[in-house]
Design a protein around this motif. Structure first.
Motif, short mmCIF file in Angstrom:
data_model
loop_
_atom_site.label_atom_id
_atom_site.label_comp_id
_atom_site.label_asym_id
_atom_site.label_seq_id
_atom_site.Cartn_x
_atom_site.Cartn_y
_atom_site.Cartn_z
N LEU A 114 0.84 -1.20 0.00
CA LEU A 114 0.00 0.00 0.00
C LEU A 114 0.87 1.25 0.00
N LYS A 115 1.92 1.18 0.81
CA LYS A 115 2.79 2.35 0.94
C LYS A 115 3.51 2.64 -0.37
N SER A 116 4.02 1.61 -0.99
CA SER A 116 4.83 1.86 -2.18
C SER A 116 3.98 2.17 -3.41
N ASN A 117 2.72 1.74 -3.43
CA ASN A 117 1.90 2.00 -4.62
C ASN A 117 1.00 3.21 -4.51
N ALA A 118 0.78 3.72 -3.29
CA ALA A 118 -0.11 4.88 -3.13
C ALA A 118 0.52 6.10 -3.79
N LYS A 119 -0.35 6.87 -4.45
CA LYS A 119 0.14 8.07 -5.14
C LYS A 119 0.39 9.20 -4.15
N ASP A 120 1.30 10.05 -4.44
CA ASP A 120 1.66 11.26 -3.66
C ASP A 120 1.80 10.97 -2.16
N GLY A 121 2.36 9.84 -1.82
CA GLY A 121 2.62 9.56 -0.41
C GLY A 121 1.39 9.54 0.48
N ARG A 122 0.22 9.30 -0.10
CA ARG A 122 -0.98 9.22 0.73
C ARG A 122 -0.87 8.03 1.67
N GLU A 123 -1.53 8.14 2.82
CA GLU A 123 -1.53 7.00 3.71
C GLU A 123 -2.87 6.29 3.61
N ILE A 124 -2.85 5.05 3.21
CA ILE A 124 -4.08 4.27 3.08
C ILE A 124 -4.15 3.29 4.24
N GLU A 125 -5.25 3.38 4.96
CA GLU A 125 -5.42 2.53 6.13
C GLU A 125 -5.73 1.10 5.71
N LEU A 126 -5.13 0.15 6.42
CA LEU A 126 -5.41 -1.27 6.14
C LEU A 126 -5.97 -1.92 7.39
N LYS A 127 -7.14 -2.54 7.26
CA LYS A 127 -7.73 -3.22 8.42
C LYS A 127 -8.21 -4.60 8.03
N PHE A 128 -7.99 -5.54 8.93
CA PHE A 128 -8.57 -6.87 8.76
C PHE A 128 -9.80 -6.96 9.65
N ASP A 129 -10.92 -7.35 9.06
CA ASP A 129 -12.10 -7.60 9.87
C ASP A 129 -12.19 -9.11 10.09
N ILE A 130 -11.74 -9.52 11.27
CA ILE A 130 -11.61 -10.95 11.56
C ILE A 130 -12.96 -11.52 12.00
N ASN A 131 -13.35 -12.61 11.39
CA ASN A 131 -14.63 -13.24 11.73
C ASN A 131 -14.38 -14.63 12.28
N LYS A 132 -15.12 -14.95 13.35
CA LYS A 132 -14.96 -16.29 13.95
C LYS A 132 -15.70 -17.31 13.10
N GLU A 133 -16.91 -16.94 12.73
CA GLU A 133 -17.75 -17.87 11.98
C GLU A 133 -17.47 -17.68 10.49
N ASP A 134 -17.50 -18.78 9.73
CA ASP A 134 -17.31 -18.65 8.29
C ASP A 134 -18.67 -18.59 7.62
N SER A 135 -19.16 -17.36 7.39
CA SER A 135 -20.46 -17.19 6.75
C SER A 135 -20.34 -16.12 5.68
N LEU A 136 -21.13 -16.28 4.64
CA LEU A 136 -21.11 -15.27 3.58
C LEU A 136 -21.65 -13.92 4.06
N ASN A 137 -22.38 -13.94 5.18
CA ASN A 137 -22.86 -12.67 5.72
C ASN A 137 -21.71 -11.79 6.23
N ASN A 138 -20.55 -12.42 6.49
CA ASN A 138 -19.41 -11.66 6.99
C ASN A 138 -19.05 -10.50 6.08
N ARG A 139 -19.32 -10.70 4.83
CA ARG A 139 -18.89 -9.69 3.87
C ARG A 139 -19.68 -8.39 4.05
N PHE A 140 -20.83 -8.48 4.70
CA PHE A 140 -21.65 -7.28 4.92
C PHE A 140 -21.80 -6.93 6.40
#
Ligand SMILES: *[C@@H]1O[C@H](CO)[C@@H](O)[C@H](O)[C@H]1NC(C)=O
Length: 323
Positions: A114-140
């Motif tokens: 993210l750091k090396s590809n972002a234009k003009d040194g912008r900072e792009i936040e990266l977050k993992f949304d960790i889910n315990k259950e494996d359900s397709l609803n996780n995506r929403f």
């Protein structure tokens, strides 16, 4: 030569007419040529105008990439390094449903990308949304600390050029309550059932043939973040349970939800898709039966068919030839 013709006409208009049809044709051709030149000049200056003005009026925050992934770290890296270079990207949320937490090496690799590809040194936040259950609803799942109003929901195996993504983002900004995206599908009244409230789900070929669609799939779509909250907390839980049990149709459920809330169709944006992984189940045949069941199930749940068909398609006018 052109000015000669015109001055002659202004002095003695009658003589031009009398010289014969060849000259008139020439004159008409010149007029047509002028019009084309003038118009193309106008389009050029207009497109410059819209490009610069849309840039200066961009809201401070852009969009959040909401990316769904499953055990394909190489695709994830490829995808994220591409979208990092798109100017409107504000943050990246990875929907993580694997049993093991993401490895530290993957997290630092993605941050580095993210750091090396972002234009003009912008900072792009990266977050993992960790889910315990494996359900397709996780995506929403509702995301509490989302910084932008809109998410760009995307699968890890398809890539769109930044210009296409930014254009879809602009379309969404002019219709922020509706879903805006690249993969349209249609529901149709089932002709074999003889009832008006039985439907079938049709794939890409029907959309292509009829030019009509009523859903935009969340594998590549912009929508307001409020729909994550509604999906997670307000949509009937029986729909979420159905999605989990059948491992399918979370995207159709989202289309129903947004259509029920707005009463208007989604917006299909023209764009070229690049698939980087092997194709998933959705492109194989035999898949539509299960989708048809989902549609009928959800319509029964809502007590009506909320999906609204349309044939409107958003196209970047800078890239269309003539009008
Ligand atoms: C559909 O929309 C109506 C009106 O906004 C709302 O009252 C209802 O709860 C929604 N239905 C479902 C199933 O979410």
């Amino acid at each position: 030569m052109r000015s000669g013709l015109f001055s002659r006409r202004s002095i003695r208009p009658a003589s031009v007419l009398s010289v014969g049809s060849a000259k008139i044709k020439l004159l008409l051709a010149c007029c047509a040529l002028f019009t084309v030149i003038a118009l193309s000049g106008r389009t050029a200056s207009w497109s410059q105008y819209t490009v610069s003005s849309s840039r200066s009026h961009l809201p401070r925050t852009g969009y959040t990439l909401l990316i769904n992934t499953w055990k394909r770290n190489d695709l994830l890296k490829q995808s994220i390094s591409h979208y990092a270079s798109c100017p409107g990207l504000d943050s990246v949320h990875i929907v993580w449903s694997e049993p093991d937490h993401p490895q530290e090496s993957l997290v630092s690799l993605l941050n580095q990308v993210l750091k090396s590809n972002a234009k003009d040194g912008r900072e792009i936040e990266l977050k993992f949304d960790i889910n315990k259950e494996d359900s397709l609803n996780n995506r929403f799942k509702e995301i509490k600390d989302l910084k932008t109003d809109v998410v760009f929901s995307i699968d890890d195996d398809i890539i769109f050029p930044c210009a296409t993504v930014e254009f879809a983002f602009n379309v969404w900004q002019s219709a922020p309550d509706t879903m805006v995206g690249f993969v349209p599908r249609i529901h149709q009244v089932d002709p074999s059932k003889g009832e008006l409230n039985k439907y079938i789900y049709s794939g890409w070929w029907s959309v292509w043939w009829t030019g009509t669609y009523s859903m935009i799939l969340s594998k590549a779509a912009f929508f307001h973040k409020k729909y994550l909250r509604i999906y997670t907390h307000e949509m009937p839980s029986s729909i979420r349970e159905y999605v989990t049990r059948n491992r399918n149709c979370e995207d159709i459920a989202m289309s129903f939800l947004v259509a029920n809330a707005t009463g208007v169709p989604p917006i299909w944006v023209k764009g070229s898709i690049f698939e980087i992984g092997s194709t998933g189940i959705s492109s194989l045949g035999g898949h539509n039966d299960r989708r048809t069941q989902c549609i009928n199930r959800f319509a029964a749940q809502y007590n009506r068919m909320p999906l609204v068909p349309t044939s409107v398609k958003a196209v970047d006018s800078r890239h269309t030839w003539l009008w």
